[in-house]
Design an enzyme around this catalytic site. Structure first.
Site, PDB file in Angstrom:
ATOM      1  N   ASN A  96       0.880  -1.176   0.000  1.00 41.15           N
ATOM      2  CA  ASN A  96       0.000   0.000   0.000  1.00 41.15           C
ATOM      3  C   ASN A  96       0.917   1.225   0.000  1.00 41.15           C
ATOM      4  OD1 ASN A  96      -1.776   2.065   0.439  1.00 41.15           O
ATOM      5  ND2 ASN A  96      -2.329   1.449   2.536  1.00 41.15           N
ATOM      6  N   TRP A  97       0.975   1.878  -1.138  1.00 40.53           N
ATOM      7  CA  TRP A  97       1.893   3.018  -1.255  1.00 40.53           C
ATOM      8  C   TRP A  97       1.354   4.279  -0.586  1.00 40.53           C
ATOM      9  CZ3 TRP A  97       4.365   3.164  -6.850  1.00 40.53           C
ATOM     10  CH2 TRP A  97       5.321   2.150  -6.937  1.00 40.53           C
ATOM     11  N   LYS A  98       0.048   4.286  -0.262  1.00 43.65           N
ATOM     12  CA  LYS A  98      -0.569   5.495   0.322  1.00 43.65           C
ATOM     13  C   LYS A  98      -0.316   6.676  -0.615  1.00 43.65           C
ATOM     14  CE  LYS A  98      -0.076   3.292   4.746  1.00 43.65           C
ATOM     15  NZ  LYS A  98       0.026   3.390   6.182  1.00 43.65           N
ATOM     16  N   HIS A 132      -9.398   1.527   4.656  1.00 49.31           N
ATOM     17  CA  HIS A 132      -8.151   1.699   5.413  1.00 49.31           C
ATOM     18  C   HIS A 132      -8.399   2.660   6.578  1.00 49.31           C
ATOM     19  CE1 HIS A 132      -4.062   2.707   6.469  1.00 49.31           C
ATOM     20  NE2 HIS A 132      -3.686   1.601   5.846  1.00 49.31           N
ATOM     21  N   GLU A 153      -6.769   5.018   7.678  1.00 50.21           N
ATOM     22  CA  GLU A 153      -6.503   6.432   7.352  1.00 50.21           C
ATOM     23  C   GLU A 153      -7.701   7.045   6.641  1.00 50.21           C
ATOM     24  OE1 GLU A 153      -2.825   5.659   5.353  1.00 50.21           O
ATOM     25  OE2 GLU A 153      -1.923   5.097   7.271  1.00 50.21           O
ATOM     26  N   GLU A 194      -5.307  -4.675  10.484  1.00 47.93           N
ATOM     27  CA  GLU A 194      -4.265  -3.671  10.720  1.00 47.93           C
ATOM     28  C   GLU A 194      -4.555  -2.917  12.017  1.00 47.93           C
ATOM     29  OE1 GLU A 194      -2.280  -2.567   6.682  1.00 47.93           O
ATOM     30  OE2 GLU A 194      -3.865  -1.145   7.112  1.00 47.93           O
ATOM     31  N   GLY A 215       2.731   2.381  10.702  1.00 49.29           N
ATOM     32  CA  GLY A 215       3.746   3.428  10.550  1.00 49.29           C
ATOM     33  C   GLY A 215       4.481   3.772  11.834  1.00 49.29           C
ATOM     34  N   SER A 233       3.485  -2.034  10.267  1.00 54.38           N
ATOM     35  CA  SER A 233       4.937  -2.136  10.480  1.00 54.38           C
ATOM     36  C   SER A 233       5.495  -3.520  10.143  1.00 54.38           C
ATOM     37  CB  SER A 233       5.306  -1.722  11.908  1.00 54.38           C
ATOM     38  OG  SER A 233       4.946  -0.372  12.141  1.00 54.38           O
ATOM     39  N   GLY A 290       5.188   1.231   4.485  1.00 52.42           N
ATOM     40  CA  GLY A 290       6.533   1.779   4.272  1.00 52.42           C
ATOM     41  C   GLY A 290       7.484   0.843   3.542  1.00 52.42           C
TER      42      GLY A 290
HETATM   43  P1  13P Z   1       3.198   0.400   7.550  1.00 57.58           P
HETATM   44  O1  13P Z   1       3.657  -0.923   6.992  1.00 57.58           O
HETATM   45  O2  13P Z   1       3.967   1.577   7.025  1.00 57.58           O
HETATM   46  O3  13P Z   1       3.076   0.362   9.034  1.00 57.58           O
HETATM   47  O4  13P Z   1       1.696   0.624   6.984  1.00 57.58           O
HETATM   48  C1  13P Z   1       0.778  -0.390   7.122  1.00 57.58           C
HETATM   49  C2  13P Z   1      -0.431  -0.027   6.353  1.00 57.58           C
HETATM   50  O5  13P Z   1      -1.158   0.886   6.714  1.00 57.58           O
HETATM   51  C3  13P Z   1      -0.709  -0.789   5.138  1.00 57.58           C
HETATM   52  O6  13P Z   1      -1.997  -0.540   4.674  1.00 57.58           O
END
Ligand code: 13P
Length: 254
Positions: A13-15, A99, A101, A171, A177, A216, A238
């Site tokens: 997931n590149w966000k 997600h 976010e 998640e 993150g 993470s 990440g």
């Molecule tokens: P990280 O791997 O950066 O913690 O992000 C997880 C995430 O939100 C994947 O959707």
């Protein structure tokens, strides 16, 4: 059913990271180093404007490209939104939905997630539905209630024939993150609870639904997390932005 009967999924997931030019550079590098084996499904979910570059560069590879969100409506006056059939036509196979976010910053609710899941499935895409508890919910010991409710709400009205196209990503919000992962045992236990919730709605089809861990997850902890019987893969933030690291996550047991 044992995990070995479910095909592992490793999804990035590149966000809101990378331009189309950077996408092309990443995909070109990743193509040269990605594992050749056929033992797991690999997806990269990228910002909408990066989808054409990703699809073009990864054509004739086994990497599936995905989006990070879509609208639940078929078409119409929804300025700035993208419909599921547009993603399909652009070459996507997956769409991340719900997600944390998006739930936090863009007013995504269990109800909107459910509408999107139904639309995405009807178009023939695979939704990757995110569920997870906040730190406060974890500390008050209501993790299972929260994630099971989110899962059941997201799957409301899904046909038993289609539920196996759904991928769930557990998640924990506090792990995203932050460098803090759930322990492998805790993640396994919560994912088992999610599977039990799916079983209540869909019976034994629950054994075929892939449930991932996210938060993470990286090349250092993937092997331990993936050794758990209920964890069918990972949703990687990440660590999916660097081709070398993402390759190592995919190659976790190699
Ligand atoms: P990280 O791997 O950066 O913690 O992000 C997880 C995430 O939100 C994947 O959707």
């Amino acid at each position: 059913m044992n995990r070995k009967y479910r095909k592992t999924v490793i999804a990035g997931n590149w966000k809101m990271n990378k331009t189309p030019t950077e996408t092309k550079a990443f995909m070109t590098e990743f193509k040269t180093i990605m594992p050749r084996g056929r033992w797991c499904d690999v997806a990269l979910c990228v910002p909408a404007v990066c989808i054409p570059a990703a699809v073009r560069t990864m054509r004739e590879t086994r990497i599936g490209i995905g989006a990070e969100n879509c609208n639940a409506n078929a078409s119409g006056a929804y300025t700035g939104e993208i419909a599921a059939n547009m993603l399909l036509d652009a070459g996507c196979k997956y769409v991340i939905l719900g997600h944390s976010e998006r739930r936090q910053y863009f007013a995504e609710t269990d109800e909107t997630v459910n509408k999107k899941v139904l639309k995405v499935l009807a178009e023939g895409l695979k939704p990757i539905v995110c569920v997870g508890e906040s730190l406060q919910q974890k500390q008050t010991n209501i993790t299972n209630e929260v994630v099971c409710m989110q899962t059941k709400a997201a799957l409301c009205g899904v046909s038993p024939a289609k539920v196996t196209d759904v991928v769930i990503a557990y998640e924990p919000i506090w792990a995203i993150g932050t460098g803090m992962t759930a322990t492998a045992t805790d993640a396994n236990r919560t994912i088992a609870a999610i599977r039990a919730a799916i079983r209540e709605l869909f019976g034994d089809a629950a054994d075929q639904v892939r449930i991932l861990y996210g938060g993470s997850m990286n090349d250092k902890n993937a092997t331990e997390l993936m050794s758990q019987p209920e964890i069918d893969g990972g949703l990687i933030g990440g660590a999916s932005l660097v081709a070398e690291k993402f390759e190592k996550v995919i190659n976790y047991h190699g």
